[in-house]
Design an enzyme around this catalytic site. Structure first.
Site, PDB file in Angstrom:
ATOM      1  N   VAL A  30     -24.886   4.201  -0.002  1.00 47.52           N
ATOM      2  CA  VAL A  30     -25.139   3.900  -1.416  1.00 47.52           C
ATOM      3  C   VAL A  30     -24.325   4.850  -2.296  1.00 47.52           C
ATOM      4  O   VAL A  30     -24.854   5.687  -3.023  1.00 47.52           O
ATOM      5  CB  VAL A  30     -26.653   3.896  -1.773  1.00 47.52           C
ATOM      6  N   VAL A  63     -20.161   1.564  -4.754  1.00 47.40           N
ATOM      7  CA  VAL A  63     -20.426   0.126  -4.586  1.00 47.40           C
ATOM      8  C   VAL A  63     -21.894  -0.100  -4.232  1.00 47.40           C
ATOM      9  O   VAL A  63     -22.571  -0.930  -4.853  1.00 47.40           O
ATOM     10  CB  VAL A  63     -19.535  -0.488  -3.482  1.00 47.40           C
ATOM     11  N   LYS A  91       0.868  -1.174   0.000  1.00 51.02           N
ATOM     12  CA  LYS A  91       0.000   0.000   0.000  1.00 51.02           C
ATOM     13  C   LYS A  91       0.905   1.224   0.000  1.00 51.02           C
ATOM     14  O   LYS A  91       2.067   1.149   0.396  1.00 51.02           O
ATOM     15  CB  LYS A  91      -0.862   0.000   1.269  1.00 51.02           C
TER      16      LYS A  91
HETATM   17  P1  NAD Z   1     -18.215   5.968  -1.898  1.00 56.47           P
HETATM   18  O1  NAD Z   1     -17.480   7.071  -1.254  1.00 56.47           O
HETATM   19  O2  NAD Z   1     -18.571   6.042  -3.338  1.00 56.47           O
HETATM   20  O3  NAD Z   1     -19.589   5.682  -1.103  1.00 56.47           O
HETATM   21  C1  NAD Z   1     -19.717   5.748   0.267  1.00 56.47           C
HETATM   22  C2  NAD Z   1     -21.151   6.197   0.555  1.00 56.47           C
HETATM   23  O4  NAD Z   1     -21.377   6.127   1.958  1.00 56.47           O
HETATM   24  C3  NAD Z   1     -21.449   7.639   0.140  1.00 56.47           C
HETATM   25  O5  NAD Z   1     -22.655   7.687  -0.594  1.00 56.47           O
HETATM   26  C4  NAD Z   1     -21.588   8.391   1.473  1.00 56.47           C
HETATM   27  O6  NAD Z   1     -22.485   9.461   1.416  1.00 56.47           O
HETATM   28  C5  NAD Z   1     -22.085   7.289   2.370  1.00 56.47           C
HETATM   29  N1  NAD Z   1     -21.852   7.480   3.793  1.00 56.47           N
HETATM   30  C6  NAD Z   1     -20.843   8.143   4.424  1.00 56.47           C
HETATM   31  N2  NAD Z   1     -20.977   8.063   5.747  1.00 56.47           N
HETATM   32  C7  NAD Z   1     -22.079   7.317   5.990  1.00 56.47           C
HETATM   33  C8  NAD Z   1     -22.709   6.854   7.152  1.00 56.47           C
HETATM   34  N3  NAD Z   1     -22.253   7.156   8.374  1.00 56.47           N
HETATM   35  N4  NAD Z   1     -23.825   6.102   7.024  1.00 56.47           N
HETATM   36  C9  NAD Z   1     -24.322   5.780   5.803  1.00 56.47           C
HETATM   37  N5  NAD Z   1     -23.755   6.190   4.648  1.00 56.47           N
HETATM   38  C10 NAD Z   1     -22.641   6.946   4.744  1.00 56.47           C
HETATM   39  O7  NAD Z   1     -17.336   4.651  -1.591  1.00 56.47           O
HETATM   40  P2  NAD Z   1     -17.428   3.235  -2.323  1.00 56.47           P
HETATM   41  O8  NAD Z   1     -16.374   3.158  -3.363  1.00 56.47           O
HETATM   42  O9  NAD Z   1     -18.831   2.916  -2.656  1.00 56.47           O
HETATM   43  O10 NAD Z   1     -16.923   2.269  -1.137  1.00 56.47           O
HETATM   44  C11 NAD Z   1     -17.757   1.958  -0.041  1.00 56.47           C
HETATM   45  C12 NAD Z   1     -16.972   1.134   0.970  1.00 56.47           C
HETATM   46  O11 NAD Z   1     -16.490  -0.071   0.352  1.00 56.47           O
HETATM   47  C13 NAD Z   1     -15.732   1.836   1.538  1.00 56.47           C
HETATM   48  O12 NAD Z   1     -15.539   1.410   2.879  1.00 56.47           O
HETATM   49  C14 NAD Z   1     -14.611   1.286   0.682  1.00 56.47           C
HETATM   50  O13 NAD Z   1     -13.360   1.322   1.363  1.00 56.47           O
HETATM   51  C15 NAD Z   1     -15.072  -0.122   0.472  1.00 56.47           C
HETATM   52  N6  NAD Z   1     -14.511  -0.750  -0.727  1.00 56.47           N
HETATM   53  C16 NAD Z   1     -14.747  -0.208  -1.947  1.00 56.47           C
HETATM   54  C17 NAD Z   1     -14.212  -0.816  -3.090  1.00 56.47           C
HETATM   55  C18 NAD Z   1     -14.472  -0.241  -4.462  1.00 56.47           C
HETATM   56  O14 NAD Z   1     -14.227  -0.949  -5.448  1.00 56.47           O
HETATM   57  N7  NAD Z   1     -14.965   0.975  -4.582  1.00 56.47           N
HETATM   58  C19 NAD Z   1     -13.435  -1.979  -2.969  1.00 56.47           C
HETATM   59  C20 NAD Z   1     -13.224  -2.528  -1.700  1.00 56.47           C
HETATM   60  C21 NAD Z   1     -13.768  -1.898  -0.585  1.00 56.47           C
END
Ligand code: NAD
Length: 358
Positions: free
Chosen positions: A179, A182, A78
């Site tokens: 939402v 992912v 990382k």
């Molecule tokens: P993103 O930033 O697009 O979405 C996160 C969403 O969560 C946003 O809509 C935000 O408004 C909402 N949010 C923030 N705080 C919140 C809370 N307290 N309660 C409810 N909703 C809340 O991120 P993403 O890419 O969709 O990733 C989501 C999670 O999955 C993260 O933890 C990320 O590390 C993990 N993840 C993502 C990927 C990927 O491919 N994008 C891969 C592995 C892990």
């Protein structure tokens, strides 16, 4: 410093600096036992260098386990760039960073993470081939979040098969907290599967958009009580640390299967979940679709979406195995996932002692 990195078996920690562009980065390689280390670059305004170091070390080790349990020939690494991406990002800084990645000769392969974008990966690509998640136009796989959502769905099916004897999600009630990229893709997939989906997000517009799009297949719940809503599966898809000793007794679900990283507030929460009769599918198993997808970019024949998604589908078997090992060995599902990862690393180290004399 050596004591700190020795304790968890880190191979290499590299400090990178380029004064004219203001680049200050740390690259941590935890393990290359299974292959080149792969992990994203986080661009974040860490309050201190010590905070940045702790974060990059923790995340690099997590990547070793994620790649190992996912069955990839990749190690764990990382990187962090210390700074505010909104004000400190420049072409020079990103490309200078790319040259440091290149200097490691493939021991570390980078990708997008919090604070970095696909456009950053495209710039890094101009300095090194040791980067994934570049634009499809450059032969990359693009945004990994769709593949991650597919992986979450396969993990949910594995949990459904274990709990209810049927992998189908038809009429299952699934609450998704968060939402974003992912979560939104996941909603679409689950609606296709015939599930009843309920969503929560701190951004009301994100919720409204999905409720409008899917009508009576998708409902809404407020963020504070999402985890308490009665349902079959609760899917944390926002921030880490949501499963703590206060919230776990309030959970209204039979199982937790979500994409968020580091869902457990601390390791003891895995046992607390089990004590409450809740099946926890370990986060790094569930959300490995993204890394499985980008690692396909490393294939000698280049990235093929169909092959990549076939690999993502294996999250079904991996999740099933984690749940089975937990039952057979009398440990939590989190411990079972760690054991599977550690055993695979040890097995492959032995396999590589077989000499081939080519
Ligand atoms: P993103 O930033 O697009 O979405 C996160 C969403 O969560 C946003 O809509 C935000 O408004 C909402 N949010 C923030 N705080 C919140 C809370 N307290 N309660 C409810 N909703 C809340 O991120 P993403 O890419 O969709 O990733 C989501 C999670 O999955 C993260 O933890 C990320 O590390 C993990 N993840 C993502 C990927 C990927 O491919 N994008 C891969 C592995 C892990």
């Amino acid at each position: 410093m050596f004591d700190r990195i020795e304790a968890d078996g880190y191979e290499q920690v590299v400090y990178c600096q380029d004064q004219p562009t203001g680049l200050k980065a740390i690259i941590a390689i935890h393990s290359t036992s299974l292959g080149p280390s792969l992990g994203g670059t986080r661009f974040y305004p860490y309050p201190t260098e010590a905070d940045a170091l702790e974060d990059v070390l923790r995340l690099a080790k997590g990547m070793t386990y994620k790649a190992a349990v996912a069955g990839l020939d990749q190690g764990g690494g990382k990187a962090v760039i210390i700074g505010d991406p909104a004000t400190d990002r420049s072409e020079g800084l990103i490309r200078a960073y790319g040259r440091y990645v290149d200097s490691l000769g493939g021991r570390y392969i980078t990708a997008e993470d919090v604070g970095t974008t696909q456009a950053d990966m495209d710039l890094i690509r101009r300095e090194t081939r040791y980067v994934t998640g570049v634009s499809p136009a450059l032969g990359g796989s693009g945004d990994p979040s769709v593949a991650t959502a597919h992986g979450v769905r396969w993990a949910m099916k594995a949990v459904a098969a274990r709990l209810w004897g049927d992998p189908e999600l038809v009429d299952r009630r699934i609450v998704i907290s968060g939402v974003g990229k992912v979560g939104t893709s996941l909603v679409g997939l689950l609606v296709e599967d015939g599930a009843t989906v309920v969503v929560a997000d701190v951004v009301p517009a994100a919720v409204a958009r999905l409720v409008d799009r899917y009508g009576d297949r998708v409902g809404a719940v407020d963020v504070a009580s999402a985890h308490t809503a009665p349902c079959d599966i609760f899917a944390p898809c926002a921030l880490g640390g949501v499963l703590d000793s206060a919230r776990i007794p309030q959970l209204g679900c039979a199982a937790v299967v979500g994409s968020a990283n580091n869902q457990l507030a601390d390791p003891s929460c895995a046992k607390l979940l089990a004590d409450h009769g809740i099946v926890y599918a370990p986060d790094y198993v569930v959300n490995s679709g993204g890394i499985i997808n980008i690692s396909e970019e490393r294939s000698p024949t280049g990235y093929h979406q169909e092959r990549a998604y076939a690999e993502v589908r294996r999250i079904f078997e991996t999740t099933a195995r984690v749940l089975a090992v937990a039952g057979e060995e009398g440990v939590t599902t989190a411990e079972a996932a760690d054991r599977i990862a550690e055993r695979r690393i040890a097995d492959m180290a032995r396999v590589r002692q077989i000499r081939t004399f080519r």
